[in-house]
Design an enzyme around this catalytic site. Structure first.
Site, PDB file in Angstrom:
ATOM      1  N   LYS A   1      38.409 -13.349  17.059  1.00 17.27           N
ATOM      2  CA  LYS A   1      38.976 -13.737  18.361  1.00 17.27           C
ATOM      3  C   LYS A   1      37.883 -14.289  19.281  1.00 17.27           C
ATOM      4  O   LYS A   1      38.102 -15.258  20.025  1.00 17.27           O
ATOM      5  CB  LYS A   1      39.680 -12.549  19.015  1.00 17.27           C
TER       6      LYS A   1
ATOM      7  N   SER B   1      42.662 -10.394  23.051  1.00 21.31           N
ATOM      8  CA  SER B   1      42.868  -8.984  23.365  1.00 21.31           C
ATOM      9  C   SER B   1      41.655  -8.413  24.071  1.00 21.31           C
ATOM     10  O   SER B   1      40.528  -8.922  23.926  1.00 21.31           O
ATOM     11  CB  SER B   1      43.159  -8.169  22.100  1.00 21.31           C
TER      12      SER B   1
END
Length: 223
Positions: free
Chosen positions: A138, A113
């Protein structure tokens, strides 16, 4: 050109939209599911299903070796929510990346993201305060992939919406960009990175008509 693709995260969201896109393009798709809940719907699309858990390394080694055809590309949308206790974003993706290396996979596409890694400055302080625990995980997954030796593409979508595709999704290497994008448009962009010059690129994904703030940026050419 069609490919044999292993997809993790196909039970919902962007992963489900990617499954639709891939099968529509004629690719051979094998999906990893943690439970039987989504099996019937995916098999109705023409997806082969293997039950296994990305948090269990042995499951992934078995799954990649069990595919009907040798895997060309692995695509992962594995991720958790800020409120989740144990977040799969790093350990699940690490296990999958390691299994892909062992299986001799050609390419790995990871969906994370905007706000991950060097795009963190695109987020407002308020948004960062909410998402930071997930973004840290992430980022670790992205770095593990980059250092794995696999050919990779990392796609970082902006804020996700569930409406039908607009066709206005774009990719950019500009780390300042922030905006929203529909999940179906993310899926279209991810599918288009399979056979393009997006190898070893990190790309943000937004809808060009849903930007937060207006400034000039260069889109990434997928042709």
């Amino acid at each position: 050109m069609t490919s044999s693709i292993f997809l993790a995260g196909a039970s919902r969201g962007v992963g489900r939209e990617i499954a639709k896109c891939l099968t529509a393009q004629g690719h051979h798709v094998t999906a990893l599911l943690r439970s039987e809940a989504s099996r019937a719907e995916l098999e109705a699309m023409g997806v082969s299903v293997i039950i296994g858990d990305a948090m269990a390394p042995d499951d992934l080694k078995r799954a990649l070796g069990q595919s009907e055809k040798p895997i060309d590309v692995v695509i992962s949308t594995i991720g958790g929510l800020p409120q989740d206790g144990i977040k799969p974003d790093y350990p699940g993706n690490k296990n999958l990346i390691d299994a892909a290396v062992s299986a001799g996979v050609k390419k790995f596409i990871l969906v994370t993201s905007i706000g991950t890694g060097n795009s963190v400055s695109a987020l407002s302080p308020q948004t960062l305060a909410v998402l930071q625990p997930v973004l840290i995980e992430k980022d670790k997954a992205e770095q593990h992939l980059i250092n794995s030796g696999l050919t990779y593409t990392i796609v970082r979508p902006g804020g996700l919406k569930s409406e039908p595709a607009t066709g206005n999704g774009v990719l950019t290497e500009d780390i300042r960009i922030i905006g929203s994008i529909h999940r179906a448009d993310v899926a279209d962009l991810v599918c288009r990175t399979i056979n393009t010059r997006a190898d070893n690129k990190i790309l943000s994904a937004v809808d060009k008509n849903m930007l937060f703030g207006q400034f000039e940026f260069e889109t990434f050419d997928l042709s």
